[in-house]
Each structure stands twice: as structure tokens, then as C-alpha cells.
Design a protein around this motif. Structure first.
Motif, short mmCIF file in Angstrom:
data_model
loop_
_atom_site.label_atom_id
_atom_site.label_comp_id
_atom_site.label_asym_id
_atom_site.label_seq_id
_atom_site.Cartn_x
_atom_site.Cartn_y
_atom_site.Cartn_z
N PHE A 131 0.85 -1.20 0.00
CA PHE A 131 0.00 0.00 0.00
C PHE A 131 0.89 1.25 0.00
CE2 PHE A 131 -3.49 -2.44 2.62
CZ PHE A 131 -3.67 -3.31 1.54
N GLU A 132 1.97 1.19 0.77
CA GLU A 132 2.90 2.33 0.83
C GLU A 132 3.51 2.58 -0.56
OE1 GLU A 132 5.99 3.52 4.22
OE2 GLU A 132 6.50 1.68 3.16
N CYS A 133 3.85 1.47 -1.23
CA CYS A 133 4.42 1.56 -2.58
C CYS A 133 3.39 2.19 -3.53
CB CYS A 133 4.82 0.15 -3.01
SG CYS A 133 5.25 -0.07 -4.71
N GLU A 134 2.13 1.79 -3.40
CA GLU A 134 1.08 2.36 -4.24
C GLU A 134 0.90 3.86 -3.95
OE1 GLU A 134 -2.38 -0.18 -3.37
OE2 GLU A 134 -2.32 -0.79 -5.48
N LEU A 135 0.99 4.21 -2.67
CA LEU A 135 0.84 5.63 -2.31
C LEU A 135 1.96 6.46 -2.95
CD1 LEU A 135 -0.64 7.83 -0.73
CD2 LEU A 135 0.71 7.21 1.29
N ARG A 136 3.19 5.91 -2.91
CA ARG A 136 4.32 6.61 -3.57
C ARG A 136 4.07 6.74 -5.06
NH1 ARG A 136 7.87 3.42 -0.28
NH2 ARG A 136 8.11 2.00 -2.04
N GLN A 137 3.52 5.66 -5.65
CA GLN A 137 3.23 5.66 -7.09
C GLN A 137 2.20 6.74 -7.42
OE1 GLN A 137 1.68 1.90 -8.51
NE2 GLN A 137 1.19 2.68 -10.54
N LEU A 138 1.18 6.84 -6.56
CA LEU A 138 0.11 7.83 -6.79
C LEU A 138 0.67 9.25 -6.74
CD1 LEU A 138 -2.99 8.33 -7.06
CD2 LEU A 138 -3.06 8.43 -4.56
N VAL A 139 1.47 9.52 -5.69
CA VAL A 139 2.02 10.87 -5.51
C VAL A 139 2.98 11.20 -6.66
CG1 VAL A 139 3.46 12.31 -4.02
CG2 VAL A 139 1.64 10.90 -3.02
N ALA A 140 3.83 10.22 -7.04
CA ALA A 140 4.78 10.46 -8.14
C ALA A 140 4.03 10.74 -9.44
CB ALA A 140 5.70 9.25 -8.31
N ALA A 141 2.95 9.99 -9.67
CA ALA A 141 2.18 10.19 -10.91
C ALA A 141 1.56 11.59 -10.91
CB ALA A 141 1.10 9.13 -11.03
N CYS A 142 1.03 12.02 -9.77
CA CYS A 142 0.44 13.36 -9.69
C CYS A 142 1.51 14.43 -9.92
CB CYS A 142 -0.24 13.58 -8.34
SG CYS A 142 -1.74 12.62 -8.15
N LYS A 143 2.69 14.22 -9.30
CA LYS A 143 3.75 15.24 -9.44
C LYS A 143 4.29 15.30 -10.87
CE LYS A 143 5.57 15.56 -4.77
NZ LYS A 143 6.64 15.12 -3.86
N SER A 144 4.11 14.21 -11.63
CA SER A 144 4.66 14.17 -12.99
C SER A 144 3.80 14.98 -13.97
CB SER A 144 4.73 12.72 -13.49
OG SER A 144 3.43 12.26 -13.80
N ASP A 145 2.69 15.50 -13.49
CA ASP A 145 1.75 16.16 -14.40
C ASP A 145 1.31 17.51 -13.80
OD1 ASP A 145 -0.28 15.46 -16.76
OD2 ASP A 145 -1.32 16.57 -15.16
N PRO A 146 1.45 18.61 -14.57
CA PRO A 146 1.15 19.93 -14.01
C PRO A 146 -0.29 20.04 -13.48
CG PRO A 146 2.10 20.13 -16.22
CD PRO A 146 1.93 18.67 -15.96
N GLU A 147 -1.26 19.48 -14.19
CA GLU A 147 -2.66 19.59 -13.74
C GLU A 147 -2.87 18.81 -12.45
OE1 GLU A 147 -5.34 21.31 -14.97
OE2 GLU A 147 -3.70 22.30 -16.05
N LEU A 148 -2.36 17.57 -12.44
CA LEU A 148 -2.58 16.71 -11.27
C LEU A 148 -1.81 17.20 -10.05
CD1 LEU A 148 -3.83 14.69 -13.37
CD2 LEU A 148 -2.89 12.91 -11.94
N SER B 55 -2.51 14.08 -20.24
CA SER B 55 -1.73 13.87 -18.99
C SER B 55 -0.45 13.08 -19.28
CB SER B 55 -2.56 13.10 -17.97
OG SER B 55 -3.77 13.78 -17.72
N SER B 56 0.49 13.12 -18.32
CA SER B 56 1.79 12.45 -18.49
C SER B 56 1.59 10.93 -18.61
CB SER B 56 2.68 12.74 -17.29
OG SER B 56 2.15 12.06 -16.15
N ALA B 57 2.62 10.25 -19.16
CA ALA B 57 2.55 8.79 -19.32
C ALA B 57 2.41 8.11 -17.96
CB ALA B 57 3.80 8.29 -20.03
N LEU B 58 3.09 8.66 -16.95
CA LEU B 58 3.02 8.07 -15.61
C LEU B 58 1.59 8.19 -15.04
CD1 LEU B 58 5.45 6.79 -14.29
CD2 LEU B 58 5.80 8.87 -12.95
N ALA B 59 0.97 9.35 -15.33
CA ALA B 59 -0.40 9.56 -14.84
C ALA B 59 -1.37 8.62 -15.55
CB ALA B 59 -0.81 11.01 -15.06
N GLN B 60 -1.15 8.41 -16.86
CA GLN B 60 -2.02 7.48 -17.60
C GLN B 60 -1.90 6.07 -17.00
OE1 GLN B 60 -3.84 8.48 -20.22
NE2 GLN B 60 -2.84 10.34 -20.95
N ARG B 61 -0.66 5.67 -16.69
CA ARG B 61 -0.42 4.35 -16.09
C ARG B 61 -1.13 4.26 -14.74
NH1 ARG B 61 0.31 -0.13 -14.34
NH2 ARG B 61 -1.33 -0.42 -15.85
#
Ligand SMILES: Cc1cc2nc3c(=O)[nH]c(=O)nc-3n(C[C@H](O)[C@H](O)[C@H](O)COP(=O)(O)OP(=O)(O)OC[C@H]3O[C@@H](n4cnc5c(N)ncnc54)[C@H](O)[C@@H]3O)c2cc1C
Length: 400
Positions: free
Chosen positions: A264-281, A354-360
Motif C-alpha cells: 500500500f505504501e508503494c502504491e501511495l508513492r506511485q500515486l504521488v509520483a504520478a500526480c507530481k509528474s503532471d502539471p494539472e494533477l 496527462s503524463s505517461a506516468l499519470a495514464q499508467r
């Protein structure tokens, strides 16, 4: 950074810290990017890719940690099992395709199986040659398993089985079913139950897949029509099926997929990284309400880690976990369902620009959200866990 792909497996005396370092190094060096769900190179792995991956983990000494060496295990302690789980959880790798075999069937076979059964089944589970499914639930017996009706009748040296199971995860790919049956009448309730290891290619077994909300057909109805198995397929004594089933459920609730808090912690990091990778998110992360919800999730994950660590301490000290498994099950399922809701509310802002990371992340968390609906149901619903906690931990009276 260069990582050695095949570092030497530490021996038993090395201790958990060394094993943790080894597991981290091996997993990072060997997990292909296309199997990491937080990578833009990710593509859904096939069953065979997952099987091969878990087989290579086993060969690298990262499965069967507590199982005796004589059956193919590592002969180590629950501490090493936990440290490997922490590293498994910290990487966004596929869920095990054999957790019913490795975490439910394997332990119960070790507890109640004959020597012949241990020799026959255990190594095949660890080396990924056999998949198992769990045939407990029936159309009228889910929370109240004591109402199950699938009947096993003795016939000389064999048993004839008739009945139906439902929600059987992995039934279509399984080689064996951990099957709970009744030898007496339904009025006997939890007396007169018997567990079997039934080969899924036995004549008379029919598997009918069920589609779930996430579009997958990972579970099924399984029909048993005059299925005859030898007495050697019996796991444990006749009439002892209830004790065996409770043992399986307690393992399922307390220690199965012990890596969850770290995942879950790994998923939370993934979520935050995906949001940071995209100006809108990333603007969403500036919002105080979102920040407080993320803070909540961090706290819940930390509490869950504490529960898991305490379970391992208690089991290592020789305590039976019993009803306390319900506490862990209730906590991880509610925690992950709430987190999946937060994640979906963020990734629902992802669009074609949105960024590729956000799409993923959108794909990953949409699936996580749908699957999390089931997490408060399988292995026993939240309501049932709360009843068990009230009655068996707090000794409150059973509801009339
Ligand atoms: C994804 C998934 C995978 C599964 N995999 C398997 C598997 O591999 N093998 C297997 O055997 N089963 C499996 N199951 C079945 C699962 O164990 C049952 O769905 C679960 O135990 C609930 O039983 P039920 O569906 O019959 O619901 P019911 O028992 O009919 O419950 C219906 C509702 O009533 C509530 N309820 C029932 N009894 C009480 C009570 N005493 N107090 C308060 N509320 C109560 C429940 O909380 C629930 O909300 C799976 C289920 C899911 C969703």
C-alpha cells in the motif's frame, strides 16, 4: 547502479537483516520493468510469465521461507518471511498467482497431512508446478460456513462427492482443490466436516467462470457430480474438517500476503509520483483536504505495519493467532478500500494530455478501486470480522 543478478543466498545463521539486504538486491536486479505496475513500460503479465517469475524467486531462496528443508523450504523463521515480504511489498510487482497453494494449502498440509501427502504436494507448490484453489464457500454457506452442503460419502476405500462451490478463486487454472465437505447432515453444523485435496481433473468436476466487476473471470462456480476420490485424498481425520477450516481461515486473515502494508505504501508513492509528474494533477496535491486524506492513509499504513509486526512477534513466541487474525483482516481491507477511493478521486482527473506516468496510474488505480470492493468480502466480510472481534477478543455475548 549495477546490481549483481545472482548474489549468493544467505545461510540460515545470517539472520533477518542480511536476508533483507539479499532480497532487496535480488528483486531489484531481476524484476523486469514490464512487470512493474508503476513503470510506463508495464504490460499485464501472462499467467506463464507470473509463474516463471515466482519460480525464479523460489530458486533464489525467496519462497517457502518457514517450510522445512525436507519439503523444499528454507527452514527459516517467520522473521525472514516478514523481511522478504517487506521487500516484495516495496516493489510494484504482480500479486502471487499461487498464494492459495503457498499460503493456505501448503501450511494446512504441513499441519494435518500425512507424510505421503507432504512429499507429494509441498515441493510442487513451491516450485510452481501445481496451482491450488480453495473450495469452501457455497451458494448458501459463505459467512456461515457451518451450513455447507457438499456431501462426501464413504465407499470402500474411496469417497463419493456431490455438491457445488462458488466464488472459487483460480479454479480454472488450479491442479488441486482444498475442498471442504460434509459427511453428516446440515443439522450437524460444524461437526461432520471433512477436508480433501481433490485433483481438478477428476471426472465429474465442472468449472464455470464468473465475471467480476473488474472484467476478469478470476473466480468460478465449481460443480461436483459423483466425483470419486481415494481415501488418500483426505486431509486430516473425518470430523476434523471444521478445525482445519478454521486454521486455514486464521492463516488467510492473519499472515497471507503479509506484504500488504508495504505494498500500500508503494502504491501511495506511485500515486504521488504520478500526480507530481503532471502539471494539472500536481495542483491537486496543493489542496489541504487531499493532503489530510493522504496523511490519514500514511497513518493507517503505519498502524497496519505495527499490527503485522506484532502478529509475527506473537507467532514467533509460540502464541496461536486465532481471532486476532480478524483484526488484521478488518484493518487492511478497510484501509486499502479507503485509499483506493482517494486514489480514484485523484486519477479521475487524468486525461489524454496527462503524463505517461499519470495514464499508467489511472489504469492501475481504477483496477485497484474495483478490486478493493471485494477486499472487505473475501476471507470473511468486515461485519463478520467485527462480530468475531467483539465476541472472541472482547468476550461479548453472541447475538441471539
Ligand atoms: C474476490 C473474491 C474471491 C473469493 N475467493 C474465494 C475462494 O477462493 N474460495 C472460497 O471458498 N470463497 C471465496 N470467496 C467467497 C467469500 O469467502 C464469501 O463471499 C464471503 O465469505 C461472504 O460470504 P457470502 O458471499 O455468502 O455472503 P453472506 O454470508 O451471504 O453475507 C451477505 C451479507 O450479510 C452479512 N452477514 C452475514 N452474516 C453476518 C453476521 N453473522 N453478522 C453480521 N453480518 C453478517 C455479510 O457481512 C454480508 O454483508 C471469494 C469472494 C470474493 C469476493
Amino acid at each position: 547502479m549495477h546490481m549483481e543478478k545472482n548474489p549468493a543466498i544467505p545461510d540460515a545463521a545470517a539472520g533477518p537483516a542480511v536476508y533483507r539486504q539479499y532480497a532487496r538486491q535480488w528483486l531489484h536486479a531481476n524484476l523486469p520493468a514490464h512487470m512493474r505496475s508503476d513503470s510506463v513500460d508495464y504490460r499485464t503479465p501472462t499467467l506463464d510469465e507470473c509463474r516463471q517469475w515466482e519460480q525464479s524467486m523460489y530458486e533464489a531462496g525467496l519462497a517457502g521461507m518457514t517450510w522445512p528443508k525436507v519439503y523444499g523450504g528454507r527452514g527459516l523463521t517467520l522473521r525472514e518471511h516478514l523481511v522478504v515480504n517487506k521487500e516484495v511489498g516495496a516493489l510494484a510487482m504482480p500479486e502471487s498467482v499461487s498464494s492459495i497453494g503457498k499460503e493456505l494449502a501448503g501450511p494446512i498440509i504441513q499441519a494435518v497431512g500425512t507424510e505421503e501427502q507432504k512429499q507429494c504436494f509441498l515441493h510442487c507448490i513451491l516450485s510452481m508446478r501445481h496451482f491450488w484453489c480453495q473450495g469452501f464457500s457455497e451458494p448458501d454457506a459463505g459467512s456461515d460456513l457451518a451450513r455447507l452442503r457438499t456431501k462426501a460419502v464413504p465407499e470402500g476405500d474411496s469417497w463419493r462427492i456431490n455438491g457445488q462451490k462458488i466464488w472459487t478463486s483460480g479454479a480454472a487454472k488450479a491442479h488441486y482443490c482444498l475442498l471442504l465437505t460434509r459427511t453428516g447432515t446440515v443439522a450437524d453444523k460444524h461437526r461432520g466436516l471433512l477436508m480433501f485435496a481433490v485433483p481438478m481433473d477428476t471426472p465429474g468436476i465442472r468449472v464455470v467462470p464468473i465475471k467480476s466487476i473488474d472484467g476478469k473471470d478470476s473466480f468460478a462456480e465449481v460443480f461436483f457430480d459423483n466425483v470419486v476420490v481415494p481415501d488418500s485424498a483426505r486431509l486430516g481425520a473425518p470430523d476434523d474438517g471444521w478445525n482445519a477450516a478454521i486454521r486455514v481461515l486464521s492463516i488467510e486473515r492473519a499472515t497471507n500476503r503479509m506484504y500488504r502494508a508495504w505494498r500500500f505504501e508503494c502504491e501511495l508513492r506511485q500515486l504521488v509520483a504520478a500526480c507530481k509528474s503532471d502539471p494539472e494533477l500536481s495542483k491537486l496535491l496543493d489542496d489541504g483536504y487531499t493532503q489530510r486524506r493522504i496523511g490519514d492513509v500514511v497513518g493507517e499504513i503505519d498502524a497496519l505495519k505495527g499490527l503485522v509486526e506484532r502478529t509475527v512477534d506473537q507467532m514467533t513466541a509460540g502464541d496461536k493467532i486465532g481471532a486476532r487474525g480478524s483484526l488484521t483482516k478488518l484493518y487492511w481491507s478497510e484501509c486499502h478500500q479507503a485509499f483506493a477511493g482517494l486514489a480514484l478521486s485523484l486519477v479521475s482527473h487524468v486525461n489524454v494530455r496527462s503524463s505517461a506516468l499519470a495514464q499508467r496510474a489511472r489504469k492501475h488505480f481504477t483496477h485497484a478501486y474495483l478490486f478493493a470492493r471485494a477486499e472487505t468480502i473475501y476471507a470473511g466480510t468486515s461485519e463478520v470480522q467485527m462480530d468475531i472481534i467483539a465476541q472472541r477478543i472482547m468476550n461479548l455475548p453472541t447475538e441471539l
